[in-house]
Structures are given as C-alpha cells and as structure tokens.
Design a protein around this motif. Structure first.
Motif, PDB file in Angstrom:
ATOM      1  N   GLU A  48      44.647  47.955  29.712  1.00 20.04           N
ATOM      2  CA  GLU A  48      44.219  47.209  28.515  1.00 20.04           C
ATOM      3  C   GLU A  48      44.551  45.726  28.670  1.00 20.04           C
ATOM      4  N   GLU A  49      43.710  44.873  28.099  1.00 21.01           N
ATOM      5  CA  GLU A  49      43.934  43.425  28.181  1.00 21.01           C
ATOM      6  C   GLU A  49      45.285  43.075  27.537  1.00 21.01           C
ATOM      7  N   PRO A  50      46.184  42.409  28.288  1.00 21.23           N
ATOM      8  CA  PRO A  50      47.484  42.045  27.697  1.00 21.23           C
ATOM      9  C   PRO A  50      47.324  41.027  26.574  1.00 21.23           C
ATOM     10  N   ASP A  51      48.421  40.761  25.867  1.00 23.48           N
ATOM     11  CA  ASP A  51      48.418  39.812  24.769  1.00 23.48           C
ATOM     12  C   ASP A  51      48.032  38.412  25.282  1.00 23.48           C
ATOM     13  N   ALA A  52      47.320  37.662  24.455  1.00 23.53           N
ATOM     14  CA  ALA A  52      46.831  36.338  24.870  1.00 23.53           C
ATOM     15  C   ALA A  52      47.965  35.376  25.192  1.00 23.53           C
ATOM     16  N   GLU A  53      49.115  35.557  24.567  1.00 21.84           N
ATOM     17  CA  GLU A  53      50.244  34.651  24.818  1.00 21.84           C
ATOM     18  C   GLU A  53      51.096  35.088  26.013  1.00 21.84           C
ATOM     19  N   ALA A  54      50.791  36.235  26.578  1.00 20.53           N
ATOM     20  CA  ALA A  54      51.592  36.724  27.712  1.00 20.53           C
ATOM     21  C   ALA A  54      51.443  35.775  28.900  1.00 20.53           C
TER      22      ALA A  54
ATOM     23  N   ARG B  38      45.936  32.785  27.242  1.00 16.62           N
ATOM     24  CA  ARG B  38      45.199  31.977  26.258  1.00 16.62           C
ATOM     25  C   ARG B  38      44.784  30.616  26.817  1.00 16.62           C
TER      26      ARG B  38
END
Ligand code: MCA
Ligand code: AMP
Length: 468
Positions: free
Chosen positions: A119-125, A147
């Motif tokens: 799954e696509e990780p968090d944008a701030e990762a 991001r």
C-alpha cells in the motif's frame, strides 16, 4: 507514486530496458525483502539496477540513501555512521568499498514475478535522504518526504507539458536530486521513458535525441560542452533542434551558452531553479518566454520571496535579496541535525542562501550566493571547509584556504591555496588525496602555493584578498 502498469519502456540504459510493468515486477520483488527495514543505502551507479533499487525502497516505504559510487573513504564513513543503513542495495557485479563491508548487502536483480505492490505509504513518510554540502562540516542528510517528490514532479510536469509520451534523455548522476528525482522518478511518475546515457557525451546525446528522445536534462557544464561544439557539428545541431524541450539546472546557465545553442539550433534552453532541500522552486514554462539568464516563475504551489538582511520582504522590481521558499516541495529536516534544520528556516520560510532579483513580470534571476564558502562546480555543490579539512590532513600542508574561481566549463573550479609545511607537494598528489577522502569532484583543479594566507585581525583568512 507511479502508475507502473504499462508495457511501454520505462527505463533504457544502453541496450537494457524495463517496461513499467517489468519494473513493477522486479522492484516489487526487491521491495518484499525490504519490508520493515528502517533505512537502506543504494550504491547509485549509473545503471538500471540503481533505478530498480530506489523504486523498490519507495514501494516498500523504506527511506533510501543514494551513495555516490565514487565516494571517498572519509565521506562514506560519515554517511554510513549518520544514516545507519540496515542494508546496501547494489548491482550484482558492483564492487563495494571497505567502508560498506559492515553493512549487509542485497543484490538487485532484474527478475521477479508480479507481487501485489504494498500500500502507498503516508505522504509525509521519508522517501529519500540525499546528502548535500554546507559551508562547514560534513555533508548533511536532507530528508525528503514523498509529498515533496510528488508535488515537485507534478509541478514541473505542468510547467514543461511533460507527459507519458516523452522520452527523457540524460547522463546525470543518480545520487542527487537532479538525476534521480527529476531524471528517474519524473519519467516514472508520468508513465513515460528515461533513456540514460551512462556517461555524458555529445555524440551519445545526439544519437538519443535523433532517435525517440524528446527532452533533455543537463547541468550547465553539459550545455557548455554542447555550445562549444554545436556550431560545427550538424548532427548534434539537428538532434537538438528536433527535441521538444532542453532543460538546464543545478547552476546558472551562462547567457553566452544559451545564445550559442539558440543560434545553432533554434532551441532556447529552459532554465529551472532548485535545491536539494526544496526540490524545484521556479522554472521557465515550456510555453513561456525563454529569457536567457532567468529561472522563470514560481512553480505551482510554491511561494518565493526576497528578503533583505533584516528579514524584511522586498517587493520592488529589481530589488536584490535572499531567496526564501515555502511550499509542499520542501524537505522535512536534516537527518540528526535539529540545530541545522532550525537555522535553515525563518518564520516557516526556507532560507536558500541564494541571492536573487525579480523582473517586472515576476521572473526570477539568481545573481549570487550569501556564503562565499560554497562552490558550484560542474553542478555539484561543494563546501570549501570540507576540502580545507581534508587538505589539512596531508602532511605537506601547513595552512590552506579553498576558493571557487570562474571556469568556462565547470562554472566554478576549486582552487586550493596552500602554505606548505616543507617541500611543495605535487598538485596532483593533493588532488588525489581529496578524491580519496571525499570524492573526485571535490578535488582541487588548481593548487597555488603561497608563503602565507591573508588574515584579518581576528586571524580569519580573507578569501576575497586571495588571487587579487
Ligand atoms: C579525475 N577522476 C579522478 C581523479 N581525477 N578520480 C579519482 N581521483 C582523481 N584524482 C575521474 C573522475 O572520477 C571521472 O571518472 C573522471 O576522472 C572525470 O571526472 P571529472 O573531472 O569530475 O568530470 P568532469 O568532466 O568534471 O564532469 C563534468 C560533469 C559532472 C559530467 C558535468 O560534473 C557531472 O556529472 N555533473 C552533474 C552534477 C549534478 O548532477 N548535480 C546535481 C546536484 P569517470 O570518467 O569514470 O566519470 S544539484 C541538484 O540536484 C539540485 C536540486 C538542482 O537544482 O538540480
Ligand atoms: P544543491 O544544494 O546541490 O541542490 O544545489 C542547489 C543550488 O544550486 C541552489 O541553491 C543554487 O545556488 C544552485 N542552482 C540550482 N539551479 C540553478 C539555476 N538554474 N541557476 C543558478 N543556480 C542554480
């Protein structure tokens, strides 16, 4: 982050290619082996494996630290200690230096099935940690979140009308933002193609652009070499003329080179302005006025301001001040350096250290740099202090000051002013010493021996007095 479905070519290095779907399969297979690792290094040779490794890390949501394959022992030791990679990803035949022998190695191969992508990780990762030089001390790791990468790639795509039909040609190194983020992740995000030349040469560039290449990215040194040759090389001229877009960045493109290329090909090179910490800030648009010496308008979503020495915003046309930037394109922090991170910002604006001015229609121009101890050579940013420290470790060096001097080819060349401790060492020996400890592009290109260095009352070297 990327579509990675189509059967069109995503990556071409020589006669080796991967389609987007093949890339998903092999990078997805590597990604499964990375799950749960805190961070990995990538031995970033100019090869297809480097791209697979970086994409794998991005798919797995594991931050990747790209390493210059020519990195010297001292610089490598610093990066390894600072970033503590749990593994180093490398092409199977790549020889790794001793400094990496303690890091578990993972060979990147091009086979693999089509696993379900994570799954696509968090944008701030954090996605990538790219090391960059400052005025003093060892290079700092710039932590770039997903991001920032996504927003910069989408912003330049708008400005340059960049689509999945484009075939980008370049020969940039894959351990910096220019070659890796714009140059590899850019085509992948658009669903288009990267054709990497391995090593810059005007002949290979001409061949690629005469083929299916539509865009070229390069640093000004590459455009200078083109400008030197294009008047007499009809094949190169025709290939460049046919390209949709030639983009320059990482340092100022001299107006003379811009004009010589325009005169020979009818193509005006598009300039954009970026930085490792900010990714891309401004650019001339594909449909805009390609004005020589200007870096264009702020990209969509990016705010750019000029401030004076007291921090007041300058709005008048032609006023000269420090360029400060705010927007989704910015890094998160310098790794392990909260002090340096805090110092880099003023009221939420990133202080670039570049000095600029704005034309009446909003176009920015870069006219200088606040720090005299930063040198841009061949598009690489180099801190004078790093080189001075390395040279001081040489037994034949008693005192040293490093400066940058204008150079037609490199923009600036590194000059070392040396007070020898005894007999003068050979210049080449000092250059090799720096190349071995730091990296070849940080080696002095000129060495000048002096009896003493000009110092002020405080004992500080007055670099501006050197060479005059
Ligand atoms: C020479 N070499 C040595 C030594 N001398 N090796 C060891 N010891 C020595 N004493 C080797 C080099 O490793 C290299 O090997 C070859 O000799 C020539 O090196 P060099 O002289 O450095 O090459 P050059 O002719 O000066 O290279 C010009 C270049 C290069 C190709 C334009 O400077 C370049 O690739 N620049 C791109 C920089 C870049 O991507 N910057 C982006 C960062 P070999 O021949 O095997 O290579 S800025 C950024 O990312 C921001 C966001 C932005 O705005 O873009
Ligand atoms: P780096 O820290 O290696 O990412 O280099 C970033 C620096 O390169 C910027 O702060 C600028 O000084 C310089 N730079 C990048 N693009 C341009 C450009 N188009 N014109 C002038 N300088 C540039």
């Amino acid at each position: 982050m990327f579509p990675l479905q189509s059967t069109c070519v995503a990556l071409r290095f020589g006669d080796r290619t991967l389609t987007h779907a093949e890339l998903a399969a092999c990078a997805g297979t590597v990604a499964r082996q990375l799950t749960g690792l805190p961070r990995v290094a990538v031995w970033a040779t100019p090869t297809i494996e480097t791209c697979v490794a970086v994409v794998a890390a991005l798919l797995a949501g594991v931050p990747a630290v790209p390493l210059n394959p020519k990195v010297g022992e001292r610089e490598l030791a610093h990066i390894v200690a600072d970033s503590a990679p749990a593994a180093v990803l490398a092409a199977p035949r790549a020889e790794l230096p001793e400094g990496l022998h303690s890091v578990p190695r993972l060979d990147v191969t091009l086979d693999g099935d089509t696993p379900d992508l994570p799954e696509e990780p968090d944008a701030e990762a954090p996605a990538l940690i790219v090391y960059t030089s400052g005025t003093t001390g060892a290079p700092k790791g710039v932590v770039l979140p997903r991001r920032a990468i996504v927003s910069t790639l989408d912003a330049v795509a708008q400005a340059w009308e960049w689509t999945g039909d484009d075939v980008l040609v370049h020969a940039l190194p894959l351990f910096h933002v220019h070659g890796l983020i714009l140059g590899v992740l850019g085509p992948l995000r658009r669903g288009g193609t990267l054709h990497h030349l391995g090593k810059f040469s005007t002949a290979e560039l001409a061949r690629a652009l005469a083929g299916d290449g539509t865009m070229m990215f390069g640093v000004p040194t590459m455009y200078h070499r083109i400008a030197e040759e294009v008047g007499e090389n009809a094949e190169l001229g025709a290939a460049l003329k046919k390209a949709r877009l030639l983009v320059s960045g990482s340092a100022a493109l001299p107006v003379r080179d811009h004009e010589r290329i325009a005169a020979a090909t009818g193509q005006r090179v598009v300039e954009r302005y970026g930085m490792t910490e900010t990714l891309m800030n401004t650019s001339v648009r594909a449909d805009g006025d390609r004005r020589p010496g200007a870096v264009g308008l702020p990209l969509p979503g990016v705010e750019v301001r000029l401030v004076d020495d007291d921090g007041a915003t300058l709005d008048d046309t032609g006023a000269v001040g420090e360029i400060q930037v705010r927007g989704p394109n910015l890094f998160t922090e310098y790794l392990n350096r909260p002090d340096a991170t805090a110092e880099a910002f003023a009221d939420g604006w990133f202080r670039t250290g570049d000095v600029g001015t704005r034309d009446a229609d909003g176009y920015f121009r870069i006219v200088g740099r606040k720090a005299t101890d930063i040198i841009k050579s061949g598009g690489y940013k180099i801190g004078a202090g790093e080189i001075e420290n390395a040279l001081l470790e040489h037994p034949a060096v008693k005192e040293v000051a490093v400066t940058g001097e204008p150079d037609d080819d490199l923009g600036e060349r590194i000059v070392a002013w040396i007070v020898p401790s005894g007999e003068e060492p050979a210049a080449e020996e000092l250059a090799d010493h720096v190349a071995r400890l730091l990296t070849p592009h940080k080696r002095p290109r000129s060495v000048r021996f002096v009896e003493s260095l000009p110092r002020n009352d405080m004992g500080k070297v007055m670099k501006r007095a050197l060479g005059t």
